[in-house]
Each structure stands twice: as C-alpha cells, then as structure tokens.
Design an enzyme around this catalytic site. Structure first.
Site, mmCIF file in Angstrom:
data_model
loop_
_atom_site.group_PDB
_atom_site.id
_atom_site.type_symbol
_atom_site.label_atom_id
_atom_site.label_comp_id
_atom_site.label_asym_id
_atom_site.label_seq_id
_atom_site.Cartn_x
_atom_site.Cartn_y
_atom_site.Cartn_z
ATOM 1 N N HIS A 19 54.162 73.883 52.938
ATOM 2 C CA HIS A 19 54.497 72.567 53.847
ATOM 3 C C HIS A 19 52.774 72.917 54.824
ATOM 4 O O HIS A 19 52.058 72.240 55.081
ATOM 5 C CB HIS A 19 55.746 73.414 54.721
ATOM 6 N N HIS A 42 61.004 65.791 45.604
ATOM 7 C CA HIS A 42 61.444 66.238 45.208
ATOM 8 C C HIS A 42 62.627 67.337 46.381
ATOM 9 O O HIS A 42 62.299 68.342 46.777
ATOM 10 C CB HIS A 42 62.150 67.699 44.088
ATOM 11 N N SER A 103 60.359 70.283 53.065
ATOM 12 C CA SER A 103 58.895 69.362 53.059
ATOM 13 C C SER A 103 59.934 67.945 53.333
ATOM 14 O O SER A 103 58.419 67.141 54.639
ATOM 15 C CB SER A 103 58.922 69.026 51.910
ATOM 16 N N ASP A 166 57.928 69.102 43.655
ATOM 17 C CA ASP A 166 58.356 70.700 44.314
ATOM 18 C C ASP A 166 59.184 70.786 43.894
ATOM 19 O O ASP A 166 60.092 70.694 44.236
ATOM 20 C CB ASP A 166 57.834 70.649 45.816
HETATM 21 C C1 SAM Z 1 62.163 73.292 45.336
HETATM 22 S S1 SAM Z 1 63.583 72.324 45.730
HETATM 23 C C2 SAM Z 1 62.319 71.238 47.323
HETATM 24 C C3 SAM Z 1 62.333 71.772 47.987
HETATM 25 C C4 SAM Z 1 61.599 71.180 49.555
HETATM 26 N N1 SAM Z 1 60.570 70.117 48.707
HETATM 27 C C5 SAM Z 1 60.562 71.750 50.761
HETATM 28 O O1 SAM Z 1 59.810 71.876 50.441
HETATM 29 O O2 SAM Z 1 61.536 71.612 52.077
HETATM 30 C C6 SAM Z 1 63.439 71.493 44.136
HETATM 31 C C7 SAM Z 1 65.278 70.448 44.509
HETATM 32 O O3 SAM Z 1 64.635 68.950 43.747
HETATM 33 C C8 SAM Z 1 66.025 68.812 42.780
HETATM 34 N N2 SAM Z 1 65.996 68.326 42.021
HETATM 35 C C9 SAM Z 1 65.796 68.875 40.745
HETATM 36 N N3 SAM Z 1 65.355 68.108 40.340
HETATM 37 C C10 SAM Z 1 65.221 66.619 40.138
HETATM 38 C C11 SAM Z 1 64.639 65.060 39.958
HETATM 39 N N4 SAM Z 1 64.235 65.284 38.667
HETATM 40 N N5 SAM Z 1 64.264 64.339 41.455
HETATM 41 C C12 SAM Z 1 64.868 65.192 42.081
HETATM 42 N N6 SAM Z 1 65.025 66.175 42.131
HETATM 43 C C13 SAM Z 1 65.108 66.735 41.586
HETATM 44 C C14 SAM Z 1 66.714 70.084 43.156
HETATM 45 O O4 SAM Z 1 67.849 69.245 43.397
HETATM 46 C C15 SAM Z 1 65.990 70.620 44.885
HETATM 47 O O5 SAM Z 1 66.992 70.368 46.096
#
Ligand code: SAM
Length: 267
Positions: A19, A42, A103, A166
């Site tokens: 972040h 993500h 994020s 992410d």
């Molecule tokens: C590490 S978390 C994200 C945290 C966020 N970026 C933050 O910093 O607040 C990963 C997220 O990606 C989602 N996810 C997994 N594979 C995905 C994909 N191919 N496309 C979009 N989202 C996905 C998961 O459900 C999860 O909520």
C-alpha cells in the site's frame, strides 16, 4: 474454487509494503497531469473491519499496520507517501475504529473524478463487500472477471496509468501466470506502471518469477525495481511468509525496504 479471503491477513506487513508503493505510484502518476487509468487485478473487498473474528484469528495487522503506525505516526521525516497513507487510514477511523482500507479504496480515494479505476474480483462474497465499499466512487467499474483478462484488454489501449497485481498465489502455477501476463502486457503497454506483489516463503517459489523479471529488465525495460523486505530469517522453521516482495516497473524511484525492515522485522 477460490478459498482465499484477505480479511484473515488484512493490514499485515505485506499490505504495508504494497500500500505504500501504491500510494507512492499514484502520487507519481498524478504529477504527470494526465488523466489516469488504474487497474486493480485482484481487488479484494476494499474495506476491512479488523475487529471481526476472521481478522482477529491471526491478528496479522498487529505486527503489520498497527506496529508501523505506532512507530511512524509522530516521526519527523515522513515522505509524501507515508504522510498520505497514515492520514488516509486515520481519516477512515474517525467515526469508527478498527477499519483498514484495501488497495481498491486507497486507489479510489487518491484518484480524481476524471480518472478511471477498474477493479477485478472473482470471489462472490468479496465482490459484494467491494461493491458496497466503492459505491460512492462513480469513476470506478467493478468486474467479476479475471484480472489477467482485463489486463490484456487495458494493455491494448495503453492508457496513461498502471496496474496493481496482488494475487493470493493459492496455486503454484500463479507465479508463472503473473510473469506471462506481465510480459505480454508490457509488450503492448511499455509505458504502463506495474506493481506486482509476491510473498517470500520458505518453499522459494517466488525465486523463478524474480529471475523472470530480472531478464525482462534487459528485453523490455530498464526500469524494473525489485524490493524484498525480510522480516525474519528464511529458515526459522515457522510457517507462513518470512518476508514480502514487490516488483515495480516504470514506477517512482524510491525504496521502502530500510523503513520496513527497521519498523516491522519480527524480534
Ligand atoms: C490478496 S487478495 C487482494 C487484496 C487487495 N489487493 C488489497 O490490497 O486490499 C487477492 C484477491 O484476489 C481474488 N482473486 C483470485 N484470483 C483472481 C483473478 N484471477 N481475478 C480477480 N480476482 C481474483 C481473491 O478472491 C482475493 O480476494
């Protein structure tokens, strides 16, 4: 099937590194005075309630954001990214304590109405939270679509802006998928700003993508930074990540490593 839910880890040391880079990169893009398009491949749920039982189970925010904030909030020499990040979380907690922005919410708050934010999330529970948290931001579009697919669409348009990647790396093949997607996107979008997070785990799966990105440095762009913050010894025998890594392409020239290793290394 997706099982990962970021609420169990929200506000941890990896989030602090990720972040800070996100804030710093958005500030860097905003200085260029052009409308920004940002993709969060993500997105997660956008807003995390750290008082809930899922976040309390591991309590990772205690050795992450809470420690960072306690050590840095009164520091004299804060740079712009730190100031903005700390203020953003403090403002969010004015009416109700225990909240931490994901994020998606951080990005929405730092962009202007003329900028565009695209958020991808596949988990059906997380996307409902995300819609609620981001509802006030009309320049934001939420996609129940793989972030990797939208990345190639946006790369084809090559806008002024960037992307945060992410993933949860639930499957080992995701490291390769990240490297491939970024390689393809960068060929179409050489000016894009890319932020890619990865965990430092004892199994060492991240080493292959790091090598892959090091070789991209010669073929696509000179402007790749790799920042790894080691928070405890790699072979300590403890489960979970021993550190947190970021790959930054076409981003601001800075480093949060000394700061994070000083404030967050597990004693
Ligand atoms: C590490 S978390 C994200 C945290 C966020 N970026 C933050 O910093 O607040 C990963 C997220 O990606 C989602 N996810 C997994 N594979 C995905 C994909 N191919 N496309 C979009 N989202 C996905 C998961 O459900 C999860 O909520």
């Amino acid at each position: 099937m997706l099982s990962y839910q970021h609420i169990y880890h929200a506000g941890n040391a990896a989030d602090v590194q990720k972040h800070l880079w996100l804030v710093s990169s958005l500030q860097f893009l905003k200085k260029q005075k052009r409308p920004v398009t940002w993709l969060d491949t993500h997105a997660g749920r956008g807003l995390y309630d750290l008082s809930c039982k899922e976040a309390q189970r591991l309590g990772e925010y205690k050795t992450g954001f809470r420690t960072y904030r306690d050590k840095r909030q009164h520091a004299k020499e804060l740079d712009d990214a730190e100031k903005t990040y700390l203020k953003l979380v403090a403002d969010l907690n004015q009416k109700r304590r225990g909240l931490y922005p994901g994020s998606a919410l951080i990005t929405a708050q730092l962009l202007d109405k003329s900028d565009k934010l695209a958020l991808c999330e596949l988990h059906k529970g997380e996307i409902e939270h995300l819609k609620k948290a981001l509802a006030p931001y009309k320049n934001t579009k939420i996609h129940k679509q793989s972030g990797y697919d939208l990345l190639s669409d946006i790369a084809r348009q090559a806008p002024s802006g960037g992307v945060l990647i992410d993933p949860s790396y639930e499957v080992k093949s995701e490291y390769e998928q990240v490297l491939q997607s970024v390689t393809n996107a960068l060929a179409l979008w050489p000016t894009g700003l890319f932020l890619i997070w990865y965990p430092l785990l004892p199994a060492g799966h991240h080493m292959d993508i790091v090598k892959g990105f090091q070789s991209l440095k010669t073929s696509y762009t000179q402007n790749i930074q790799i920042e790894e913050c080691q928070l405890r010894p790699a072979g300590s025998g403890e489960r979970g990540l021993y550190g947190t890594g970021m790959i930054i392409i076409n981003g601001p020239k800075t480093s949060f490593r000394p700061l994070l290793e000083t404030t967050l290394a597990f004693k």
